[in-house]
Structure formats: structure tokens, C-alpha cells
Design a protein around this motif. Structure first.
Motif, PDB file in Angstrom:
ATOM      1  N   GLY A  98       0.783  -1.264   0.043  1.00  0.00           N
ATOM      2  CA  GLY A  98      -0.214   0.032  -0.093  1.00  0.00           C
ATOM      3  C   GLY A  98       0.905   1.435   0.090  1.00  0.00           C
ATOM      4  O   GLY A  98       0.210   2.461  -0.128  1.00  0.00           O
ATOM      5  N   GLY A  99       2.318   1.195   0.049  1.00  0.00           N
ATOM      6  CA  GLY A  99       2.911   2.369   0.058  1.00  0.00           C
ATOM      7  C   GLY A  99       2.808   3.028  -1.370  1.00  0.00           C
ATOM      8  O   GLY A  99       2.455   2.293  -2.394  1.00  0.00           O
ATOM      9  N   GLY A 100       3.555   4.072  -1.472  1.00  0.00           N
ATOM     10  CA  GLY A 100       3.660   4.857  -2.732  1.00  0.00           C
ATOM     11  C   GLY A 100       3.837   6.170  -2.662  1.00  0.00           C
ATOM     12  O   GLY A 100       4.222   6.813  -1.504  1.00  0.00           O
ATOM     13  N   LEU A 101       3.675   6.938  -3.684  1.00  0.00           N
ATOM     14  CA  LEU A 101       3.777   8.421  -3.742  1.00  0.00           C
ATOM     15  C   LEU A 101       2.559   9.140  -3.751  1.00  0.00           C
ATOM     16  O   LEU A 101       1.889   8.763  -4.528  1.00  0.00           O
TER      17      LEU A 101
ATOM     18  N   GLY B 244      -2.675  14.323   1.056  1.00  0.00           N
ATOM     19  CA  GLY B 244      -3.320  13.236   0.379  1.00  0.00           C
ATOM     20  C   GLY B 244      -3.362  11.986   1.200  1.00  0.00           C
ATOM     21  O   GLY B 244      -3.033  12.193   2.665  1.00  0.00           O
ATOM     22  N   SER B 245      -3.981  11.098   0.992  1.00  0.00           N
ATOM     23  CA  SER B 245      -4.070   9.822   1.831  1.00  0.00           C
ATOM     24  C   SER B 245      -3.469   8.768   1.286  1.00  0.00           C
ATOM     25  O   SER B 245      -3.393   8.188  -0.119  1.00  0.00           O
ATOM     26  N   LEU B 246      -3.192   7.480   2.190  1.00  0.00           N
ATOM     27  CA  LEU B 246      -2.863   6.113   1.727  1.00  0.00           C
ATOM     28  C   LEU B 246      -3.207   5.327   2.867  1.00  0.00           C
ATOM     29  O   LEU B 246      -3.414   5.445   4.047  1.00  0.00           O
TER      30      LEU B 246
ATOM     31  N   MET C 189      -3.782   6.532   6.725  1.00  0.00           N
ATOM     32  CA  MET C 189      -3.095   7.681   6.772  1.00  0.00           C
ATOM     33  C   MET C 189      -3.635   8.642   5.967  1.00  0.00           C
ATOM     34  O   MET C 189      -3.766   8.625   4.826  1.00  0.00           O
ATOM     35  N   ASN C 190      -4.146   9.781   6.666  1.00  0.00           N
ATOM     36  CA  ASN C 190      -4.704  11.064   6.214  1.00  0.00           C
ATOM     37  C   ASN C 190      -3.998  12.481   6.267  1.00  0.00           C
ATOM     38  O   ASN C 190      -3.114  12.393   7.113  1.00  0.00           O
ATOM     39  N   SER C 191      -4.222  13.379   5.567  1.00  0.00           N
ATOM     40  CA  SER C 191      -3.580  14.621   5.645  1.00  0.00           C
ATOM     41  C   SER C 191      -2.063  14.361   5.821  1.00  0.00           C
ATOM     42  O   SER C 191      -1.479  15.021   6.793  1.00  0.00           O
TER      43      SER C 191
ATOM     44  N   THR D  90       7.444  -1.133   3.582  1.00  0.00           N
ATOM     45  CA  THR D  90       6.859  -0.310   2.084  1.00  0.00           C
ATOM     46  C   THR D  90       7.228   1.319   2.340  1.00  0.00           C
ATOM     47  O   THR D  90       7.135   1.880   3.260  1.00  0.00           O
ATOM     48  N   GLN D  91       7.563   1.790   1.178  1.00  0.00           N
ATOM     49  CA  GLN D  91       8.220   3.131   1.190  1.00  0.00           C
ATOM     50  C   GLN D  91       6.780   4.200   1.042  1.00  0.00           C
ATOM     51  O   GLN D  91       5.951   3.622   0.001  1.00  0.00           O
ATOM     52  N   VAL D  92       6.711   5.104   1.923  1.00  0.00           N
ATOM     53  CA  VAL D  92       5.665   6.082   1.624  1.00  0.00           C
ATOM     54  C   VAL D  92       6.561   7.398   1.409  1.00  0.00           C
ATOM     55  O   VAL D  92       7.563   7.665   2.089  1.00  0.00           O
ATOM     56  N   THR D  93       6.280   7.998   0.269  1.00  0.00           N
ATOM     57  CA  THR D  93       6.940   9.278  -0.206  1.00  0.00           C
ATOM     58  C   THR D  93       5.985  10.303  -0.166  1.00  0.00           C
ATOM     59  O   THR D  93       4.955  10.210  -0.960  1.00  0.00           O
ATOM     60  N   VAL D  94       6.028  11.440   0.500  1.00  0.00           N
ATOM     61  CA  VAL D  94       4.730  12.460   0.550  1.00  0.00           C
ATOM     62  C   VAL D  94       5.783  13.876  -0.056  1.00  0.00           C
ATOM     63  O   VAL D  94       6.559  14.024   0.362  1.00  0.00           O
ATOM     64  N   SER D  95       5.215  14.154  -1.382  1.00  0.00           N
ATOM     65  CA  SER D  95       5.675  15.302  -1.952  1.00  0.00           C
ATOM     66  C   SER D  95       5.014  16.705  -1.648  1.00  0.00           C
ATOM     67  O   SER D  95       3.937  16.674  -1.223  1.00  0.00           O
ATOM     68  N   SER D  96       5.780  17.654  -1.522  1.00  0.00           N
ATOM     69  CA  SER D  96       5.227  19.015  -1.038  1.00  0.00           C
ATOM     70  C   SER D  96       4.741  19.750  -2.135  1.00  0.00           C
ATOM     71  O   SER D  96       4.920  19.396  -3.278  1.00  0.00           O
TER      72      SER D  96
END
Length: 125
Positions: free
Chosen positions: A8-11, A16-18, A83-85, A119-125
Motif C-alpha cells: 500500500g505504500g507509494g508516492l 493526500g491519503s494512503l 494515513m490522512n492529511s 513499504t516506502q511512503v513518499t509525500v511530496s510537497s
């Protein structure tokens, strides 16, 4: 032995939410307290959220309270992290972990006997 596999990880963009999932196999899943940890790049691993064997008690690090929700489905042998916000500082490798039920909510990684690969989670600004 308990085998744990995250997905379920991702960019995702900030705000956003995951939803992460952790599927367990092996010993009786409901015997274990579960938790999510994360390790940001260049930083120490940290406790994010924990849940008791029956889902009745949950625990969160202050930085995710009100944004993340941990839950579990024992018949499906799965624990989730909604995971929200999301914020850029949430960027990390997220791992699920299993501990004996009497260790419910422990923020110490040493208490957890079994770990997933992450699992990688990447949050872009």
C-alpha cells in the motif's frame, strides 16, 4: 513464526491519503499485539501506532494523532494503517511488527518479535 508482508505504500502529494496493509501468516494472528513503525531517511526508526490483540486499544505517536488510524481484521489476519492529511515529514519506510499481547502499545522496537520488510511512503510537497 509469524510472517508479515506490507503493501500500500507509494508516492502521494501533501494532504493526500494512503492505506497500508500488513498481511500475517503463521501463528495465530489474534495472539499478537501489532504496531506500525517508520524510519525516515537518515533517521532512527520510530513507533507510529499500536493496537491490542482484539482492536480494543490503540496508541499513537503525537505527530500522527488525528491523522492516522490503526485497525485490524483478525479473521483476515491483517492490520491496517489509514494515513490522512499526509505531510512531507511522514516520508519513511513503514514496517509492521508483532509483539506478545502483553506488550500492547509498547513504543520500543525491542519488544516486537516479528517484522515485515517494509513499504516506502513518499509525500511530496
Amino acid at each position: 513464526q509469524v510472517q508479515l508482508v506490507e503493501s500500500g505504500g507509494g508516492l502521494v502529494q501533501a494532504g493526500g491519503s494512503l492505506r497500508l496493509s500488513c498481511a500475517a501468516s503463521g501463528r495465530t494472528f489474534s495472539n499478537y499485539a501489532m504496531a506500525w513503525f517508520r524510519q525516515p531517511p537518515g533517521k532512527e526508526r520510530e513507533f507510529v501506532a499500536g493496537i491490542s490483540w482484539d482492536g480494543g486499544s490503540t496508541y499513537y505517536v503525537d505527530s500522527v494523532k488525528g491523522r492516522f488510524t490503526i485497525s485490524r481484521d483478525n479473521p483476515k489476519n491483517t492490520v491496517y494503517l489509514q494515513m490522512n492529511s499526509l505531510k512531507p515529514e511522514d516520508t519513511a519506510v513503514y514496517c509492521c511488527a508483532a509483539a506478545p499481547s502483553y506488550r500492547t502499545g509498547s513504543p520500543s522496537a525491542n519488544e516486537y518479535k516479528f517484522w515485515g520488510q517494509g513499504t516506502q511512503v513518499t509525500v511530496s510537497s
